[in-house]
Design a protein around this motif. Structure first.
Motif, short mmCIF file in Angstrom:
data_model
loop_
_atom_site.label_atom_id
_atom_site.label_comp_id
_atom_site.label_asym_id
_atom_site.label_seq_id
_atom_site.Cartn_x
_atom_site.Cartn_y
_atom_site.Cartn_z
N VAL A 295 -79.51 -82.83 -102.62
CA VAL A 295 -78.70 -84.03 -102.41
C VAL A 295 -79.16 -85.24 -103.25
CG1 VAL A 295 -77.88 -83.44 -100.07
CG2 VAL A 295 -80.11 -84.58 -100.34
N LYS B 116 -72.36 -82.11 -104.69
CA LYS B 116 -71.27 -82.75 -103.94
C LYS B 116 -71.72 -84.06 -103.30
CE LYS B 116 -71.78 -79.91 -99.73
NZ LYS B 116 -72.18 -80.81 -98.69
N ALA C 78 -78.45 -89.02 -101.84
CA ALA C 78 -78.76 -89.31 -100.43
C ALA C 78 -79.67 -90.51 -100.29
CB ALA C 78 -79.41 -88.09 -99.78
N LEU D 79 -83.08 -92.94 -101.14
CA LEU D 79 -84.52 -92.70 -101.34
C LEU D 79 -84.96 -91.49 -100.52
CD1 LEU D 79 -85.96 -96.31 -101.34
CD2 LEU D 79 -84.93 -94.99 -103.18
N ASP D 80 -85.89 -90.74 -101.08
CA ASP D 80 -86.41 -89.57 -100.37
C ASP D 80 -87.27 -90.06 -99.21
OD1 ASP D 80 -87.81 -87.35 -99.45
OD2 ASP D 80 -87.80 -86.40 -101.42
N ILE D 81 -86.80 -89.80 -98.03
CA ILE D 81 -87.47 -90.33 -96.83
C ILE D 81 -88.90 -89.79 -96.73
CG2 ILE D 81 -87.33 -90.48 -94.30
CD1 ILE D 81 -84.21 -90.12 -94.76
N ALA E 149 -77.44 -95.78 -98.84
CA ALA E 149 -78.70 -96.50 -99.12
C ALA E 149 -79.05 -96.55 -100.62
CB ALA E 149 -79.83 -95.89 -98.28
N GLY E 150 -80.16 -95.92 -101.02
CA GLY E 150 -80.56 -95.95 -102.43
C GLY E 150 -79.49 -95.38 -103.36
N ASN F 23 -77.29 -98.30 -95.31
CA ASN F 23 -77.42 -97.96 -93.88
C ASN F 23 -78.85 -98.08 -93.37
OD1 ASN F 23 -78.06 -95.73 -95.54
ND2 ASN F 23 -77.88 -94.34 -93.83
N GLU F 24 -79.71 -98.79 -94.11
CA GLU F 24 -81.15 -98.83 -93.79
C GLU F 24 -81.43 -99.17 -92.33
OE1 GLU F 24 -79.90 -99.64 -96.65
OE2 GLU F 24 -81.28 -99.03 -98.23
N VAL G 21 -85.44 -101.95 -93.44
CA VAL G 21 -84.63 -103.06 -93.93
C VAL G 21 -84.41 -102.93 -95.43
CG1 VAL G 21 -84.57 -105.59 -94.15
CG2 VAL G 21 -85.61 -104.55 -92.14
N TYR H 259 -85.59 -89.69 -87.64
CA TYR H 259 -84.44 -89.58 -88.56
C TYR H 259 -84.50 -88.26 -89.34
CZ TYR H 259 -80.62 -91.19 -91.54
OH TYR H 259 -79.42 -91.31 -92.19
N LYS I 174 -79.10 -81.49 -87.55
CA LYS I 174 -77.70 -81.45 -88.00
C LYS I 174 -77.42 -80.10 -88.67
CE LYS I 174 -75.60 -83.17 -91.74
NZ LYS I 174 -75.65 -84.04 -92.91
N GLN I 175 -78.43 -79.65 -89.43
CA GLN I 175 -78.27 -78.36 -90.13
C GLN I 175 -78.25 -77.20 -89.16
OE1 GLN I 175 -80.51 -77.17 -93.46
NE2 GLN I 175 -78.93 -78.15 -94.67
N1 CO8 Z 1 -84.51 -87.95 -98.04
C1 CO8 Z 1 -85.08 -86.73 -97.91
N2 CO8 Z 1 -84.39 -85.61 -97.56
C2 CO8 Z 1 -83.07 -85.74 -97.35
C3 CO8 Z 1 -82.42 -86.98 -97.46
C4 CO8 Z 1 -83.19 -88.12 -97.83
N3 CO8 Z 1 -82.67 -89.35 -98.00
N4 CO8 Z 1 -81.11 -86.79 -97.18
C5 CO8 Z 1 -80.96 -85.49 -96.90
N5 CO8 Z 1 -82.13 -84.85 -97.00
C6 CO8 Z 1 -82.40 -83.41 -96.83
C7 CO8 Z 1 -81.99 -82.91 -95.45
O1 CO8 Z 1 -83.03 -83.11 -94.49
C8 CO8 Z 1 -81.75 -81.44 -95.73
O2 CO8 Z 1 -83.00 -80.82 -95.86
P1 CO8 Z 1 -83.23 -79.28 -95.44
O3 CO8 Z 1 -82.26 -78.49 -96.26
O4 CO8 Z 1 -84.66 -79.04 -95.75
O5 CO8 Z 1 -82.91 -79.22 -93.96
C9 CO8 Z 1 -81.12 -81.45 -97.14
O6 CO8 Z 1 -81.54 -82.69 -97.73
C10 CO8 Z 1 -79.61 -81.40 -97.13
O7 CO8 Z 1 -79.12 -82.46 -96.30
P2 CO8 Z 1 -77.80 -82.30 -95.42
O8 CO8 Z 1 -77.73 -80.95 -94.82
O9 CO8 Z 1 -77.74 -83.46 -94.48
O10 CO8 Z 1 -76.67 -82.41 -96.56
P3 CO8 Z 1 -75.14 -82.79 -96.36
O11 CO8 Z 1 -74.48 -82.40 -97.63
O12 CO8 Z 1 -74.59 -82.26 -95.09
O13 CO8 Z 1 -75.13 -84.40 -96.22
C11 CO8 Z 1 -75.85 -86.61 -96.77
C12 CO8 Z 1 -75.52 -85.21 -97.30
C13 CO8 Z 1 -74.58 -87.27 -96.25
C14 CO8 Z 1 -76.39 -87.43 -97.93
C15 CO8 Z 1 -76.89 -86.50 -95.63
O14 CO8 Z 1 -77.94 -85.66 -96.05
C16 CO8 Z 1 -77.48 -87.79 -95.20
O15 CO8 Z 1 -76.85 -88.58 -94.52
N6 CO8 Z 1 -78.75 -88.05 -95.59
C17 CO8 Z 1 -79.49 -89.22 -95.20
C18 CO8 Z 1 -79.08 -90.38 -96.05
C19 CO8 Z 1 -79.85 -91.61 -95.70
O16 CO8 Z 1 -79.79 -92.13 -94.61
N7 CO8 Z 1 -80.62 -92.13 -96.67
C20 CO8 Z 1 -81.39 -93.29 -96.49
C21 CO8 Z 1 -82.66 -93.22 -97.28
S1 CO8 Z 1 -83.53 -94.77 -97.22
C22 CO8 Z 1 -83.09 -95.58 -98.65
O17 CO8 Z 1 -82.48 -95.04 -99.53
C23 CO8 Z 1 -83.47 -97.01 -98.85
C24 CO8 Z 1 -84.70 -97.40 -98.20
C25 CO8 Z 1 -85.11 -98.80 -98.51
C26 CO8 Z 1 -86.57 -99.03 -98.27
C27 CO8 Z 1 -86.84 -99.95 -97.21
C28 CO8 Z 1 -88.28 -100.45 -97.20
C29 CO8 Z 1 -89.10 -99.85 -96.12
#
Ligand code: CO8
Length: 279
Positions: free
Chosen positions: A46, A79, A83, A85-87, A129-130, A152-153, A159, A269, A276-277
């Motif tokens: 992603v 697709k 997603a 930043l890598d959490i 987010a990122g 959506n942070e 934040v 989270y 979800k998976q």
């Molecule tokens: N980081 C790490 N892993 C992730 C992330 C992510 N952001 N998003 C998804 N993954 C992983 C899932 O855990 C899953 O892992 P595994 O296969 O090992 O179970 C794999 O990627 C596939 O994910 P999904 O099954 O959820 O894939 P979908 O195609 O169904 O959905 C989405 C894709 C919609 C992107 C969904 O994965 C999602 O909602 N992800 C989370 C997105 C999110 O909330 N991101 C926020 C990140 S924070 C950020 O970017 C800014 C932070 C600012 C810093 C603040 C200072 C502290």
């Protein structure tokens, strides 16, 4: 093969070439006809932004700038656009790596938001987010229907930094940004179009690339110098503010992720994404 030695051989205006960094997480293809680069993020599944993909992206952006790129389309091989930043980089982090990761993100932002060449995000899937930030750094956004975009942070208990917020504010205004950030709202494509967070809704890849090229063609009779200077004037304050504050921003990030409550929230989270998976 090292990225540097490979890209040294590229003359952007004459050849159609594709190249990527050693770790192959970002692919760059330059059209010989138009000189437009397509920059494709390709970290499966992603495009979550860990240190390695950000480092590749930074290197690609530097090369594009150095080679006087005529325009760039940012998109994803999957697709999901990105997603965000890598959490996992924030959850139980190794501090030196976390520092490097955050400063690389700052570098990417400065290079992309301040690029001298025009940029379009072809958002071909979810951009939370990122992912939303990267698209907002571009000058124009076209997006496929039935997807999501936003900062959506707060939903993760963290934040969005001031520079994320300021970048959104420059696009949709203060009021909408405040509402979006405080609620951590993810907009549907259609909602994002209505508030101006994206510029066009496109039907698939061909349409997306065509609309991106239509955007670039607006500059065919404009001097690149005048075009770029206008961009720097509009974006300059945001960029300067961010650049001046980089160290404080890094410290704030480190402080935030060192809080127990934040770690707990991130842990939940990550679990919720896994559950979800499973369902
Ligand atoms: N980081 C790490 N892993 C992730 C992330 C992510 N952001 N998003 C998804 N993954 C992983 C899932 O855990 C899953 O892992 P595994 O296969 O090992 O179970 C794999 O990627 C596939 O994910 P999904 O099954 O959820 O894939 P979908 O195609 O169904 O959905 C989405 C894709 C919609 C992107 C969904 O994965 C999602 O909602 N992800 C989370 C997105 C999110 O909330 N991101 C926020 C990140 S924070 C950020 O970017 C800014 C932070 C600012 C810093 C603040 C200072 C502290």
């Amino acid at each position: 093969m090292a990225f540097r030695s490979l890209t040294k051989t590229i003359a952007f205006s004459r050849f159609s070439r594709s190249f990527s960094a050693a770790s192959n997480l970002v692919r760059v293809e330059v059209s010989d006809k138009s000189g437009i680069a397509t920059v494709t993020l390709q970290r499966a599944p992603v495009n979550s932004l860990n240190l390695e993909i950000l480092a590749d992206f930074k290197q690609s952006l530097k090369e594009l700038e150095k080679n006087k790129c005529r325009g760039a389309i940012l998109t994803s091989a999957f697709k999901t656009f990105s997603a965000g930043l890598d959490i996992n980089e924030m959850y139980k982090p190794e501090i030196d790596r976390a520092k490097k990761w955050w400063t690389t993100l700052q570098d990417v932002y400065e290079l992309l938001y301040g690029s001298s060449y025009p940029t379009v995000a072809f958002i071909n899937g979810a951009a939370p987010a990122g992912g939303c930030l990267l698209s907002m750094c571009c000058e124009y956004r076209v997006m496929v229907p039935n997807s999501i975009i936003g900062l959506n942070e707060t939903q993760l208990g963290i934040v969005a930094p001031a520079w994320f917020a300021n970048t959104m504010e420059n696009i949709i205004g203060k009021r909408q940004t405040e509402l979006a950030l405080t609620t951590g709202r993810l907009f549907s494509t259609e909602e994002a179009f209505k508030i101006g967070l994206i510029d066009e809704i496109v039907q698939g890849k061909e349409d997306g690339i065509n609309r991106a090229n239509a955007f670039f063609s607006k500059f065919s009779k404009i001097s690149p110098f005048a075009r770029n200077l206008s961009k720097q004037i509009v974006r300059g304050d945001t960029l300067k503010k961010m650049s001046k504050n980089r160290e404080n921003d890094l410290n704030l990030f480190l402080q935030t992720i060192s809080q127990d409550s934040v770690q707990k929230g991130l842990g939940f989270y990550i679990e919720s994404l896994k559950k979800k998976q499973a369902t």
